[in-house]
Design a protein around this motif. Structure first.
Motif, mmCIF file in Angstrom:
data_model
loop_
_atom_site.group_PDB
_atom_site.id
_atom_site.type_symbol
_atom_site.label_atom_id
_atom_site.label_comp_id
_atom_site.label_asym_id
_atom_site.label_seq_id
_atom_site.Cartn_x
_atom_site.Cartn_y
_atom_site.Cartn_z
ATOM 1 N N GLY A 79 -6.355 -5.096 -7.750
ATOM 2 C CA GLY A 79 -7.006 -6.376 -7.446
ATOM 3 C C GLY A 79 -6.024 -7.434 -6.977
ATOM 4 N N ALA A 80 -4.780 -7.420 -7.471
ATOM 5 C CA ALA A 80 -3.773 -8.387 -7.044
ATOM 6 C C ALA A 80 -3.179 -8.038 -5.693
ATOM 7 N N VAL A 81 -3.198 -6.728 -5.335
ATOM 8 C CA VAL A 81 -2.609 -6.320 -4.064
ATOM 9 C C VAL A 81 -3.526 -6.640 -2.895
ATOM 10 N N ALA A 82 -4.837 -6.569 -3.096
ATOM 11 C CA ALA A 82 -5.795 -6.793 -2.005
ATOM 12 C C ALA A 82 -5.944 -8.289 -1.736
ATOM 13 N N THR A 83 -4.969 -8.891 -1.033
ATOM 14 C CA THR A 83 -4.956 -10.335 -0.774
ATOM 15 C C THR A 83 -4.917 -10.633 0.716
ATOM 16 N N LEU A 84 -5.653 -9.865 1.524
ATOM 17 C CA LEU A 84 -5.709 -10.150 2.958
ATOM 18 C C LEU A 84 -6.497 -11.421 3.225
ATOM 19 N N ASP A 85 -6.090 -12.153 4.296
ATOM 20 C CA ASP A 85 -6.815 -13.372 4.658
ATOM 21 C C ASP A 85 -8.183 -13.052 5.266
ATOM 22 N N ASP A 112 3.446 -13.968 -7.658
ATOM 23 C CA ASP A 112 3.766 -14.018 -9.090
ATOM 24 C C ASP A 112 2.740 -13.250 -9.924
ATOM 25 N N GLU A 113 1.450 -13.391 -9.575
ATOM 26 C CA GLU A 113 0.419 -12.694 -10.341
ATOM 27 C C GLU A 113 0.540 -11.185 -10.172
ATOM 28 N N GLY A 114 0.789 -10.715 -8.942
ATOM 29 C CA GLY A 114 0.979 -9.282 -8.723
ATOM 30 C C GLY A 114 2.192 -8.760 -9.458
ATOM 31 N N ALA A 115 3.293 -9.545 -9.468
ATOM 32 C CA ALA A 115 4.489 -9.112 -10.191
ATOM 33 C C ALA A 115 4.207 -8.992 -11.688
ATOM 34 N N ARG A 116 3.423 -9.938 -12.218
ATOM 35 C CA ARG A 116 3.096 -9.859 -13.652
ATOM 36 C C ARG A 116 2.271 -8.612 -13.964
ATOM 37 N N ARG A 117 1.303 -8.280 -13.110
ATOM 38 C CA ARG A 117 0.472 -7.095 -13.348
ATOM 39 C C ARG A 117 1.268 -5.810 -13.162
ATOM 40 N N LEU A 118 2.185 -5.787 -12.209
ATOM 41 C CA LEU A 118 3.032 -4.602 -12.046
ATOM 42 C C LEU A 118 3.920 -4.400 -13.263
ATOM 43 N N ALA A 119 4.441 -5.492 -13.806
ATOM 44 C CA ALA A 119 5.257 -5.372 -15.022
ATOM 45 C C ALA A 119 4.426 -4.836 -16.187
ATOM 46 N N GLU A 120 3.149 -5.222 -16.246
ATOM 47 C CA GLU A 120 2.276 -4.697 -17.295
ATOM 48 C C GLU A 120 2.053 -3.192 -17.112
ATOM 49 N N VAL A 121 1.930 -2.722 -15.866
ATOM 50 C CA VAL A 121 1.790 -1.275 -15.617
ATOM 51 C C VAL A 121 3.028 -0.537 -16.093
ATOM 52 N N PHE A 122 4.210 -1.058 -15.771
ATOM 53 C CA PHE A 122 5.448 -0.414 -16.213
ATOM 54 C C PHE A 122 5.519 -0.346 -17.739
ATOM 55 N N ARG A 123 5.109 -1.416 -18.393
ATOM 56 C CA ARG A 123 5.173 -1.425 -19.876
ATOM 57 C C ARG A 123 4.235 -0.401 -20.482
ATOM 58 N N ARG A 124 3.027 -0.281 -19.905
ATOM 59 C CA ARG A 124 2.080 0.709 -20.446
ATOM 60 C C ARG A 124 2.549 2.137 -20.174
ATOM 61 N N ASN A 127 0.828 -1.201 0.000
ATOM 62 C CA ASN A 127 0.000 0.000 0.000
ATOM 63 C C ASN A 127 0.866 1.257 0.000
ATOM 64 N N SER A 128 1.940 1.236 0.812
ATOM 65 C CA SER A 128 2.802 2.412 0.893
ATOM 66 C C SER A 128 3.748 2.540 -0.293
ATOM 67 N N SER A 129 4.158 1.384 -0.883
ATOM 68 C CA SER A 129 5.153 1.422 -1.966
ATOM 69 C C SER A 129 4.526 1.409 -3.352
ATOM 70 N N VAL A 130 3.297 0.900 -3.476
ATOM 71 C CA VAL A 130 2.704 0.752 -4.800
ATOM 72 C C VAL A 130 1.399 1.533 -4.929
#
Length: 789
Positions: free
Chosen positions: A158-164, A109-121, A44-47
């Motif tokens: 959506g990938a970041v909100a993964t609280l139990d 892994d899924e969050g990392a993939r979506r973050l990489a997509e943000v960087f590419r866009r 939340n603080s870094s992304v």
């Protein structure tokens, strides 16, 4: 089934490991919630927070880009360039914050993939800017180009909100949806601002505006239904507020206007004021909702910490206590079990064999003393120990009974064998007397066959004596030539005519080993003849070697497999205890017992002819050189002579060339004897050779009796066990000695005829046969002469 067979120590260790693993799992489940909460806070603080600022600046740049496409004035260009610089600053800060190493640890892994997509866009925004500057895009296309850069941010949320915690996670997803609704509203604002700047709204833009208005209302209403009650109240207050009421009025005016009109019912400044205030209020409500979610997550975090302390701390204490209790209990159990195990090993390895051995020697055994009760306590293991006490008493009792039974059976076998041996000796004596009286060649031949069968019966009786653990009664006082020893063994073989005896050398065997060596060689030769085709021969040869004397027996049979040869050699070298449970390989057992008695080495190996070769190595202390004078010109290395009484044996005639001799089945060990030299007897004229008795070799021409040598003091010989060998009449004065036994000697035949006496007997037999044939021919001639006309 495999776990049942594992050791108790392994089972206890597995139980402790499973308990520790269970605690680790419970601690990890609790810890994972805290770690997840920590990672979500970090994301939340870094992304999330930096990305919100990027989204706001992108939305503003999109609005200024659409205005630039509608108004190419320098003022619109300056505003767009200024906004682009601000957007680049936010993008750079976001990339630095989201690219930190801790983000990689916190994101899956899924969050990392979506973050990489943000960087590419974000990297592709320069192309959009160039297209806007070149005028290659209209307002709708420009909005779509910016949407391709902005939409991946909401996928990332959506990938970041993964609280139990499901409730907290649901509220975060609802706030993320509201943020997306605000993005749609911002798109609507950019579209209408561009149209108001140009002064008209095309039909395509009118349709796009209408769809955008409906989209953000639908998304916002659906997200509001998932909000927490306090957040839903705030949303309702926002929607009913003045900014949203004015915004809804302006949207309704444009939606209800016909697309063909093109003109707008209000101005750009009015729309900018209303939309700007609505967007700010919307953003404030979303951020306030996020703060309230964080406040509600604090008790969840505290609960996680409490559960972590309980599951981690108290659980760890319980695990440590369980391990200590298990170790102390296991040590006590192991000590008792080891005591029980040691007692069982002592019973099986020491006491039982000792009891059996002492009973075998005829000693009395006290069962109560041999099986003392062991005290293992009164618990379950103690009950097992009491049962073991009963088992060991029963085992020792049964072992004693079995040992007594085996000793009784051996005694019975020995008694029967001795009786059979005595009868066979008497039978051989009777047959010998009958052979001397008989003059008919055919009858003499049949008597020789009976003699040969009796000799084989005697060997079978001696096998029983060996199996019972005793020694056969046949012994010799004097040394015997090795060739006569081998001939004696051939006399005890059924198919002796298939055995070829090669030269054996001038070596004699000490008397104490003659009987056993004859028996051993007979067993091996019988085995070689039995397991080879009937049309093949078995060769027997012997020679001196460095360690003694070697006899080789080679057959031409099918041979044995390498594993069978190894097993047979092991059985001979280390014979097992004789059991009366089977009759297989009895010959090898007899050979092993005879070989061990005199330290004789017997080895089976493969023959190059396809059969099996048996190598019998007699140690040096059992063999001597023939003490008779060596022939002139004789040479070669010989064993050192030892002064002993060695009888003279028959020699080949002078000039005769040594050649392989096909065995004629010598007459057993009785014929393997030292022959006493006598004076030449009158020899009858030559006659056709009669039928030879097995084991007798035609006597050589008489030779002059050598001059008498001074009598030598015989050297005392010893038995295999180290006791002195008793020689009858050895200590008597010469005048008191009686060289003629009154009764037949069962150990050695008393018939010690010289070669001259044997030749005289054969000559008499031949003369009588010739005389009978002559008289029969005369009688036949007289009958024929009387019948002639």
């Amino acid at each position: 089934m495999g776990f049942r067979n594992t050791r108790l120590r392994t089972k206890v260790t597995a139980l402790l490991l499973s308990l520790a693993a269970l605690w680790a799992f419970a601690a990890w489940v609790t810890l994972r919630e805290g770690v997840n909460l920590l990672w979500v806070t970090q994301l939340n603080s870094s992304v999330v927070d930096p990305s919100v600022q990027v989204l706001e600046e992108l939305q503003k740049e999109r609005r200024f880009s659409v205005v630039k496409l509608s108004d190419p004035s320098p003022r619109a260009r300056r505003e767009l360039d200024s906004q682009r610089k601000q957007t680049d600053l936010m993008i750079t800060a976001f990339q630095e914050s989201a690219g930190a190493t801790v983000v990689d640890w916190a994101m899956d892994d899924e969050g990392a993939r979506r973050l990489a997509e943000v960087f590419r866009r974000l990297d592709s925004i320069q192309q959009t800017r160039q297209a806007v500057d070149a005028g290659r895009l209209n307002r709708v296309q420009a909005m779509d180009a910016f949407a391709t850069v902005i939409d991946p941010f909401y996928n990332l949320y959506g990938a970041v909100a993964t609280l139990d915690d499901k409730t907290i996670a649901k509220e975060i997803r609802a706030l993320s949806a509201l943020s997306r609704a605000r993005e749609v509203l911002s798109r609507e604002d950019a579209l209408l601002t561009g149209a108001l700047t140009e002064g008209r709204l095309s039909p395509a833009e009118h349709a796009e505006f209408t769809q955008t208005v409906g989209a953000w209302h639908i998304v916002a209403d659906q997200a509001a239904s998932e909000l927490h009650e306090s957040d839903r109240i705030a949303y309702d207050r926002l929607v009913k507020g003045s900014s949203f009421v004015q915004l809804a009025g302006l949207e309704r005016q444009i939606s209800e206007q016909s697309p063909a009109i093109g003109a707008l019912p209000f101005g750009a400044e009015e729309w900018k004021t209303v939309s700007g205030r609505a967007l700010n209020d919307f953003n404030t409500m979303v951020l306030a909702g996020g703060d309230r979610v964080v406040d509600r997550a604090v008790p969840v975090a505290v609960n996680v910490i409490i559960r972590l302390v309980l599951a981690g701390g108290l659980g760890l204490i319980a695990v440590i206590a369980s391990i200590i209790l298990s170790i102390t209990t296991a040590r006590a159990i192991f000590a008792q079990l080891q005591k029980l195990r040691d007692a069982a090993h002592e019973l099986s390895d020491d006491r039982l064999p000792g009891v059996v051995e002492r009973i075998g020697r005829g000693e009395e055994v006290d069962l109560a003393k041999e099986a003392p009760d062991l005290d293992f306590g009164d618990d379950e293991i103690g009950q097992v120990g009491q049962a073991f006490n009963t088992v060991q008493r029963t085992a020792i009792k049964v072992a004693a009974e079995q040992a007594e039974l085996r000793r009784s059976i051996r005694d019975i076998l020995l008694s029967l064998a001795r009786r059979t041996q005595g009868l066979v000796h008497r039978q051989l004596t009777v047959l010998d007397v009958m052979e001397r009286r008989e003059t008919d060649p055919e009858e003499l031949k049949e008597l020789f066959r009976l003699d040969h069968l009796a000799i084989r019966m005697r060997r079978n009786a001696e096998n029983l004596i060996v199996l019972s653990g005793s020694s056969p009664a046949r012994t010799w006082r004097r040394s015997v030539p090795m060739v006569d020893v081998v001939r004696g063994a051939l006399a005890e073989v059924e198919d002796y005519t298939r055995v070829t005896l090669l030269p054996m050398g001038e070596v004699v065997l000490v008397g104490r080993a003659v009987g056993d060596v004859v028996h051993l060689l007979a067993e091996l030769i019988e085995n070689a003849v039995s397991f080879s085709p009937p049309y093949t021969n078995v060769q027997v040869t012997g020679q001196l070697v460095a360690n003694g004397y070697v006899v080789e027996i080679e057959d031409r049979g099918l041979g044995m497999k390498p594993e069978d040869l190894e097993a047979a050699n092991e059985r001979i070298a280390n014979p097992p205890e004789f059991r009366i449970t089977g009759t297989a390989r009895l010959g090898l057992y007899v050979v092993s017992q005879l070989a061990r008695r005199h330290d004789i080495q017997v080895v089976l190996k493969a023959s190059p002819y396809g059969g099996t070769t048996v190598v019998v190595l007699l140690p040096q202390e059992l063999v001597q050189l023939d003490p008779r004078p060596e022939p002139q010109g004789g040479g070669g290395e010989r064993l050192p002579r030892r002064p002993t009484a060695v009888a003279t044996v028959a020699r080949p005639v002078a000039g005769e060339v040594a050649r392989p001799v096909t065995a004629e089945a010598p007459r057993g060990a009785e014929n393997v004897r030292a022959l006493k030299p006598t004076r030449p007897a009158p020899v009858a004229e030559p006659a056709p050779a009669p039928v030879a008795k097995p084991g007798l070799v035609p006597a050589p021409e008489p030779v002059p009796e050598p001059p008498a040598e001074p009598e030598q003091q015989p050297v005392a010989e010893f038995t295999p066990s180290g006791l002195p060998l008793r020689v009858p009449q050895a200590n008597l004065a010469p005048a008191l000695r009686d060289d003629t036994p009154k009764q037949p000697d069962l150990e050695e035949d008393d018939d010690e005829r010289s070669p001259e006496e044997i030749r005289a007997m054969m000559g008499s037999l031949q003369s009588g046969t010739r005389l009978g044939r002559t008289q029969a021919a005369k009688m036949l001639d007289e009958q024929q002469g009387g019948e002639a006309p």
